[in-house]
Motif scaffolding. Structure first.
Motif, PDB file in Angstrom:
ATOM      1  N   LEU A   1      -4.382   1.841   4.122  1.00  0.00           N
ATOM      2  CA  LEU A   1      -3.149   1.767   4.904  1.00  0.00           C
ATOM      3  C   LEU A   1      -3.416   2.124   6.357  1.00  0.00           C
ATOM      4  O   LEU A   1      -2.920   1.448   7.274  1.00  0.00           O
TER       5      LEU A   1
ATOM      6  N   LEU B   1       0.826  -1.201   0.000  1.00  0.00           N
ATOM      7  CA  LEU B   1       0.000   0.000   0.000  1.00  0.00           C
ATOM      8  C   LEU B   1       0.864   1.256   0.000  1.00  0.00           C
ATOM      9  O   LEU B   1       0.551   2.241  -0.685  1.00  0.00           O
TER      10      LEU B   1
ATOM     11  N   LEU C   1      -6.100   4.235  -1.108  1.00  0.00           N
ATOM     12  CA  LEU C   1      -4.900   3.563  -0.612  1.00  0.00           C
ATOM     13  C   LEU C   1      -4.543   4.066   0.781  1.00  0.00           C
ATOM     14  O   LEU C   1      -4.163   3.283   1.661  1.00  0.00           O
TER      15      LEU C   1
ATOM     16  N   LEU D   1      -4.719  -2.819  -4.943  1.00  0.00           N
ATOM     17  CA  LEU D   1      -3.417  -3.084  -5.547  1.00  0.00           C
ATOM     18  C   LEU D   1      -3.566  -3.438  -7.030  1.00  0.00           C
ATOM     19  O   LEU D   1      -2.723  -3.066  -7.855  1.00  0.00           O
TER      20      LEU D   1
ATOM     21  N   VAL E   1      -7.623  -5.137   0.303  1.00  0.00           N
ATOM     22  CA  VAL E   1      -6.400  -4.459  -0.133  1.00  0.00           C
ATOM     23  C   VAL E   1      -6.055  -4.849  -1.567  1.00  0.00           C
ATOM     24  O   VAL E   1      -5.645  -4.012  -2.375  1.00  0.00           O
TER      25      VAL E   1
END
Length: 271
Positions: free
Chosen positions: A134, A114, A130, A164, A160
């Motif tokens: 995080l 992240l 993001l 990504l 997550v």
């Protein structure tokens, strides 16, 4: 893309209770000289929790140790979750500490990816998401041992991973040309000398012992790619996505291999 500069996402053995040397199992093989059960201290672990053969792991038959990174999970578990009290001082905590370490390592790996996404200008459209992700994962790492043991990591990872993947699409789009995918491809031992893989999705690809001499891997997504014994001599990895130092340590290369900023050229690579 430089390796993350955040010290919290880099292993700090001086502030860890040798967790990877105790919690994790390994089997006698080309990577390890002996068998070791989970929870059993490695025979090379000293009383100060440092490795007794750290400077000669490869020639001693412990190559596997050189390609592992806890991404800072070890010191987080040792100094924060368990307040600096080791499993040797409080043996009753050992089992729980090792279980938490397994969870924490996964969380820290996600934080590392992240953080990289946030450092990529091309991923600006998802920077806000993001950052939120995080912050959420970082908050989880500060939880109590009980909460960490009960955490459903696959659910966290799935959330997550969506971000990504989007980050990968945005960054690889800057490579030009039609986006290519070799995600999860079996490329074990393949001759890919000089291959044009710029901007290619190589997530989870098996590149074990592949000949990538002189290959263009710039802006390629290498998250989870297995590079053990892959020959990266003269290859171009500038801008490679989600590359980690352990992946480079597992591969072979040369002085002509082009690395992203902030990565170290492994000592066993040729001049």
């Amino acid at each position: 893309m430089p390796e993350t500069g955040d010290p919290a996402l880099r292993g700090d053995c001086a502030n860890c209770f040798g967790l990877c040397c105790v919690a994790l199992p390994f089997a006698k093989s080309a990577d390890f000289a002996v068998d070791k059960a989970p929870g059993e201290p490695c025979r090379n672990l000293r009383e100060d929790f440092r490795c007794g053969i750290h400077t000669r792991l490869r020639p001693s038959g412990f190559q596997g140790c050189t390609v592992y990174d806890c991404f800072g999970a070890g010191q987080q578990v040792s100094q924060v979750t368990f307040g600096g009290v080791s499993w040797r001082e409080a043996p009753e905590t050992a089992s729980r500490m090792f279980g938490v370490f397994y969870v924490m390592r996964q969380l820290h790996e996600l934080m590392r990816y992240l953080s990289e996404g946030l450092a990529r200008p091309a991923a600006r459209p998802v920077h806000a998401e993001l950052r939120k992700a995080l912050d959420r994962v970082e908050e989880l790492t500060r939880g109590a041992a009980d909460a960490l043991e009960e955490l459903r990591v696959p659910e966290v990872r799935a959330d997550v991973n969506r971000l990504l993947l989007r980050t990968s699409e945005l960054v690889r789009a800057t490579a030009g040309g039609k986006p290519r995918s070799r995600r999860g491809a079996d490329l074990v031992g393949k001759r890919l000398r000089g291959a044009k893989l710029r901007g290619t999705d190589l997530r989870g690809a098996l590149l074990i012992a592949a000949d990538l001499t002189g290959a263009d891997l710039s802006l390629a997504d290498l998250i989870g790619a297995d590079l053990r014994d892959a020959d990266l001599s003269g290859a171009d990895l500038t801008g490679a996505l989600f590359l980690t130092q352990p992946q480079l340590n597992a591969a072979r290369g040369s002085a002509a291999t082009r690395l992203p900023e902030g990565f170290e050229r492994p000592a066993h690579w040729t001049a």
